[in-house]
Design an enzyme around this catalytic site. Structure first.
Site, PDB file in Angstrom:
ATOM      1  N   GLU A   1      -0.927  -1.523  -7.042  1.00 40.12           N
ATOM      2  CA  GLU A   1      -2.015  -0.558  -7.157  1.00 40.12           C
ATOM      3  C   GLU A   1      -1.519   0.822  -6.751  1.00 40.12           C
ATOM      4  OE1 GLU A   1      -6.080  -2.744  -6.959  1.00 40.12           O
ATOM      5  OE2 GLU A   1      -5.552  -2.090  -4.968  1.00 40.12           O
TER       6      GLU A   1
ATOM      7  N   GLU B   1      -6.468   0.906   0.959  1.00 40.91           N
ATOM      8  CA  GLU B   1      -7.505   1.453   1.848  1.00 40.91           C
ATOM      9  C   GLU B   1      -7.332   0.926   3.269  1.00 40.91           C
ATOM     10  OE1 GLU B   1     -10.716   0.343  -0.747  1.00 40.91           O
ATOM     11  OE2 GLU B   1      -9.985   1.816  -2.192  1.00 40.91           O
TER      12      GLU B   1
ATOM     13  N   HIS C   1      -4.492  -3.985   1.120  1.00 40.02           N
ATOM     14  CA  HIS C   1      -5.051  -3.012   0.180  1.00 40.02           C
ATOM     15  C   HIS C   1      -4.741  -1.602   0.691  1.00 40.02           C
ATOM     16  CE1 HIS C   1      -7.860  -0.668  -2.171  1.00 40.02           C
ATOM     17  NE2 HIS C   1      -7.872  -1.683  -3.019  1.00 40.02           N
TER      18      HIS C   1
ATOM     19  N   GLY D   1     -11.731  -2.618  -9.220  1.00 42.23           N
ATOM     20  CA  GLY D   1     -12.701  -2.143  -8.238  1.00 42.23           C
ATOM     21  C   GLY D   1     -14.026  -1.836  -8.916  1.00 42.23           C
ATOM     22  N   GLY D   2     -14.286  -0.554  -9.153  1.00 37.52           N
ATOM     23  CA  GLY D   2     -15.574  -0.071  -9.671  1.00 37.52           C
ATOM     24  C   GLY D   2     -16.107  -0.850 -10.870  1.00 37.52           C
TER      25      GLY D   2
ATOM     26  N   SER E   1      -8.291   1.942 -11.538  1.00 41.22           N
ATOM     27  CA  SER E   1      -9.080   2.421 -12.681  1.00 41.22           C
ATOM     28  C   SER E   1      -8.970   1.531 -13.916  1.00 41.22           C
ATOM     29  CB  SER E   1      -8.721   3.878 -13.011  1.00 41.22           C
ATOM     30  OG  SER E   1      -9.020   4.711 -11.904  1.00 41.22           O
TER      31      SER E   1
ATOM     32  N   GLY F   1      -9.779   4.434  -8.043  1.00 41.31           N
ATOM     33  CA  GLY F   1     -11.063   5.133  -7.988  1.00 41.31           C
ATOM     34  C   GLY F   1     -11.015   6.554  -8.517  1.00 41.31           C
TER      35      GLY F   1
ATOM     36  N   ASN G   1     -12.635  -6.719  -6.908  1.00 38.52           N
ATOM     37  CA  ASN G   1     -12.717  -6.338  -5.498  1.00 38.52           C
ATOM     38  C   ASN G   1     -13.964  -5.480  -5.344  1.00 38.52           C
ATOM     39  OD1 ASN G   1     -12.428  -5.317  -2.946  1.00 38.52           O
ATOM     40  ND2 ASN G   1     -10.539  -4.175  -3.343  1.00 38.52           N
ATOM     41  N   TRP G   2     -14.982  -6.063  -4.736  1.00 37.74           N
ATOM     42  CA  TRP G   2     -16.262  -5.356  -4.627  1.00 37.74           C
ATOM     43  C   TRP G   2     -16.278  -4.363  -3.463  1.00 37.74           C
ATOM     44  CZ3 TRP G   2     -20.188  -9.987  -5.630  1.00 37.74           C
ATOM     45  CH2 TRP G   2     -20.094 -10.351  -6.976  1.00 37.74           C
ATOM     46  N   LYS G   3     -15.227  -4.306  -2.706  1.00 41.20           N
ATOM     47  CA  LYS G   3     -15.117  -3.366  -1.574  1.00 41.20           C
ATOM     48  C   LYS G   3     -16.400  -3.432  -0.712  1.00 41.20           C
ATOM     49  CE  LYS G   3     -11.745  -0.778  -4.165  1.00 41.20           C
ATOM     50  NZ  LYS G   3     -11.081   0.468  -4.474  1.00 41.20           N
TER      51      LYS G   3
HETATM   52  P1  13P Z   1     -10.826   0.994  -8.975  1.00 45.12           P
HETATM   53  O1  13P Z   1     -10.753  -0.050 -10.076  1.00 45.12           O
HETATM   54  O2  13P Z   1     -12.215   1.385  -8.632  1.00 45.12           O
HETATM   55  O3  13P Z   1      -9.914   2.147  -9.281  1.00 45.12           O
HETATM   56  O4  13P Z   1     -10.254   0.298  -7.662  1.00 45.12           O
HETATM   57  C1  13P Z   1      -9.064  -0.392  -7.728  1.00 45.12           C
HETATM   58  C2  13P Z   1      -8.873  -1.165  -6.484  1.00 45.12           C
HETATM   59  O5  13P Z   1      -8.670  -0.608  -5.431  1.00 45.12           O
HETATM   60  C3  13P Z   1      -8.981  -2.631  -6.561  1.00 45.12           C
HETATM   61  O6  13P Z   1      -8.544  -3.223  -5.396  1.00 45.12           O
END
Ligand code: 13P
Length: 259
Positions: free
Chosen positions: A167, A97, A95, A234-235, A213, A173, A9-11
């Protein structure tokens, strides 16, 4: 058996040149014998370049959100039919967020899931508790509520097009990963709830990814849990070399699953 999935997920990151470069590096680094699913979820504006870069590869394309309506006066929104037209296989729905920052309710997410299926998109449906909820011993109650409301009136046939992503919000994050045991416990609970809703046969087929993470350093241990069927990353998915290591995880349990 469930086919594992590693999803990035590149957000809201990367311009189109950066997205194309990263997608190409991931594609070129894939083991040609890889048997599990790999998925990339770029921003709307980068769907096209990523689709082009990954066209001759097994990489699946996903959007990060969509509107529940097909078309009309919904300024700033993107519909399921538009995503399908852009070449998407999947869409991420719910998600944390989106739930937290954009105040998307369980009812809205339920409408989005139904709209996704209407346009032949598969969905990664995200659920998870906050730190406060975990500390108040409300984790299972929250997960149950998100599943029951989010998947309300979804048919057993459509549920086959859902991948659940667990999640925990406190792990996103933050560098704080749930321990593989914590994740496994939640995944078992989720699968039990899915069994109650859709029957044991269906529930045993639904993939449950862990997100929060996930790193090159912890993926092997996470994937060694029997109910962790993959990861939503994510990251770490923004760094080609690291994400490729996540994709090519080492796990006796999950490699066995797809023999
Ligand atoms: P991180 O891997 O950066 O913690 O993010 C997880 C995430 O929200 C994937 O959708």
């Amino acid at each position: 058996m469930r086919k594992p999935m590693i999803a990035g997920n590149w957000k809201m990151h990367l311009n189109s040149a950066e997205a194309a470069k990263l997608a190409a590096a991931i594609k070129n680094g894939l083991d040609p014998n890889l048997k599990h699913d790999v998925l990339l979820a770029p921003s709307f504006t980068n769907l096209e370049v990523v689709r082009k870069e990954t066209a001759s590869s097994p990489i699946l394309l996903s959007a990060q959100n969509m509107c529940w309506e097909e078309k009309g006066a919904f300024t700033g929104e993107v519909s399921g039919s538009q995503l399908k037209d852009a070449g998407c296989d999947y869409v991420i729905i719910g998600h944390s967020e989106r739930r937290k920052i954009f105040l998307e309710s369980d009812e809205v997410l339920n409408k989005k899931l139904k709209a996704a299926f209407k346009f032949s998109l598969k969905a990664i449906f995200c659920i998870g508790e906050t730190l406060e909820e975990r500390e108040n011993n409300q984790t299972y109650e929250i997960l149950q509520n998100q599943l029951q409301k989010g998947l309300k009136d979804i048919s057993a046939q459509d549920v086959e097009n859902i991948v659940i992503a667990y999640e925990p919000v406190w792990a996103i994050g933050t560098g704080k990963t749930a321990t593989p045991q914590q994740a496994q416990e939640s995944h078992i609970f989720i699968r039990k709830e899915l069994s109650k809703m859709f029957g044991e046969g269906e529930a045993s087929k639904i993939r449950i990814l862990y997100g929060g993470s996930v790193k090159a350093e912890n993926i092997d241990e996470l994937m060694s849990q029997p109910d962790i069927d993959g990861a939503l990353v994510g990251g770490e998915s923004l760094k080609a070399e690291k994400f490729l290591r996540v994709i090519h995880y080492q796990s006796a349990v999950n490699n066995e699953k797809i023999q």
